[in-house]
Design an enzyme around this catalytic site. Structure first.
Site, short mmCIF file in Angstrom:
data_model
loop_
_atom_site.label_atom_id
_atom_site.label_comp_id
_atom_site.label_asym_id
_atom_site.label_seq_id
_atom_site.Cartn_x
_atom_site.Cartn_y
_atom_site.Cartn_z
N ASP A 82 0.69 -1.25 -0.15
CA ASP A 82 0.10 0.04 -0.08
C ASP A 82 0.81 1.15 -0.05
O ASP A 82 1.79 1.31 0.89
CB ASP A 82 -0.98 0.06 1.30
CG ASP A 82 -2.05 1.04 1.35
OD1 ASP A 82 -2.27 1.54 0.06
OD2 ASP A 82 -2.21 1.45 2.43
N GLY A 181 -6.79 8.87 7.52
CA GLY A 181 -6.82 8.89 9.19
C GLY A 181 -8.27 9.30 9.55
O GLY A 181 -9.40 8.90 8.98
O1 G3H Z 1 -4.20 3.20 1.89
C1 G3H Z 1 -4.96 2.84 3.00
C2 G3H Z 1 -6.17 3.62 3.09
O2 G3H Z 1 -6.41 4.50 2.25
C3 G3H Z 1 -6.42 3.59 4.62
O3 G3H Z 1 -7.25 4.86 4.74
O4 G3H Z 1 -6.81 4.61 7.40
O5 G3H Z 1 -8.47 6.32 6.44
O6 G3H Z 1 -8.93 4.09 6.45
P1 G3H Z 1 -7.74 5.06 6.26
ZN ZN Z 2 -4.38 4.98 0.96
#
Ligand code: G3H
Ligand code: ZN
Length: 284
Positions: A82, A181
């Site tokens: 990711d 976040g």
């Molecule tokens: O790449 C990972 C996500 O975009 C997670 O985002 O922590 O806001 O759920 P989040």
């Molecule tokens: Zn992300």
């Protein structure tokens, strides 16, 4: 490892109009909670580590744990990097057995993002590994990716067309109003923009920053063509929230199994909830 390329999972989701979770793992309990939920729901799964999480856990441990988790699984699982920040780190993941990588060049000017993404696609596709890339800039913070709200920019549909044609990516992450976040206000998604982009590129599209977005909005985004929904913060909050609850009830607890175990269950429950509204249950 018993993994499939992410494109295999997402092309089916794109064709049948549902979304698969791109669920981040931070430790063993996250991995177990997530894969046990997906198995119970008979759902395909994209397990992902940020660069930071891969470094925190250690690459050999990521591979060892995912190998153990997928050895006897009946569901299709992809292991995905990711927000990879460099060609080198993407290649490191591929060499170690990841079946998919994201190269995040969203902070570069368009030309540079295209050039760098293309290089990753060329190398990854040569060995059957899928590639996700991002166009437009999401606000908020995720590990090493941090964008001020004032610098966030939405994806321009015409640029998306050019980007996917020139790079050959398998999935495109777009910016339509979500942020990484914890949200300070209510997220406002630009559904019209999503509809326009999906109509122009006809391929798997990814929504990042899905934690804290109301279920109805995520469902609407999926109905309009989102096929991968990334979640990290919601699981972190579920895990830590449960642990806080346990310590509030009994501050004398010291055996980590007594709080990490329930934390793992809390993640599993959250994953079941997400899979249900993404529509990937029964799609394994
Ligand atoms: O790449 C990972 C996500 O975009 C997670 O985002 O922590 O806001 O759920 P989040
Ligand atoms: Zn992300």
């Amino acid at each position: 490892m018993n993994l499939v390329p992410m494109a295999e999972i997402l092309n089916k989701a794109h064709k049948e109009n549902y979304a698969v979770g791109g669920f981040n793992i931070n430790n063993m309990e996250f991995l177990q909670g997530i894969i046990w939920a997906a198995e119970e729901m008979d759902s395909p799964l994209i397990l992902q580590t940020s660069e930071g999480a891969a470094k925190y856990i250690g690459m050999d441990y990521v591979i060892g744990m995912v190998d153990a988790a997928t050895k006897n699984t009946h569901i299709p699982v992809a292991l995905h990097l990711d927000h990879g920040g460099s060609f080198e780190f993407c290649m490191k993941c591929i060499r170690n057995g990841y079946s998919s990588v994201m190269f995040d060049g969203s902070h570069y000017p368009l030309e540079e993002n295209i050039k760098l993404t293309k290089e990753v696609v060329k190398a990854a596709h040569a060995v059957g590994v899928s590639v996700e890339a991002e166009l437009g800039k999401l606000g908020g913070t995720e590990d090493n990716v941090s964008v001020d709200a004032k610098d966030a920019t939405f994806t321009v549909p015409e640029e998306a067309v050019r980007f996917v044609e020139e790079t050959g990516v398998d999935a495109l992450a777009i910016a339509i109003g979500t942020a990484h976040g914890v949200y300070s206000g209510d997220p406002e998604l630009d559904f019209e923009r999503l509809k326009t982009i999906k109509g122009k590129i006809d391929m798997p599209v990814v929504l990042h920053g899905a934690s804290g977005v109301p279920e109805a909005d995520v469902k609407k985004a999926v109905s309009l063509g989102i096929n991968k929904v990334n979640v990290n913060t919601d699981f972190q909050q579920a895990f830590t929230g449960k642990i806080r609850e346990i310590f509030a009830e009994d501050s004398g607890v010291y055996d980590p199994r007594k709080y990490c175990g329930p934390g793992r269950e809390a993640i599993k429950d959250k994953v079941i909830e997400k899979i249900t509204f993404l529509g990937s249950n029964g799609k394994a």
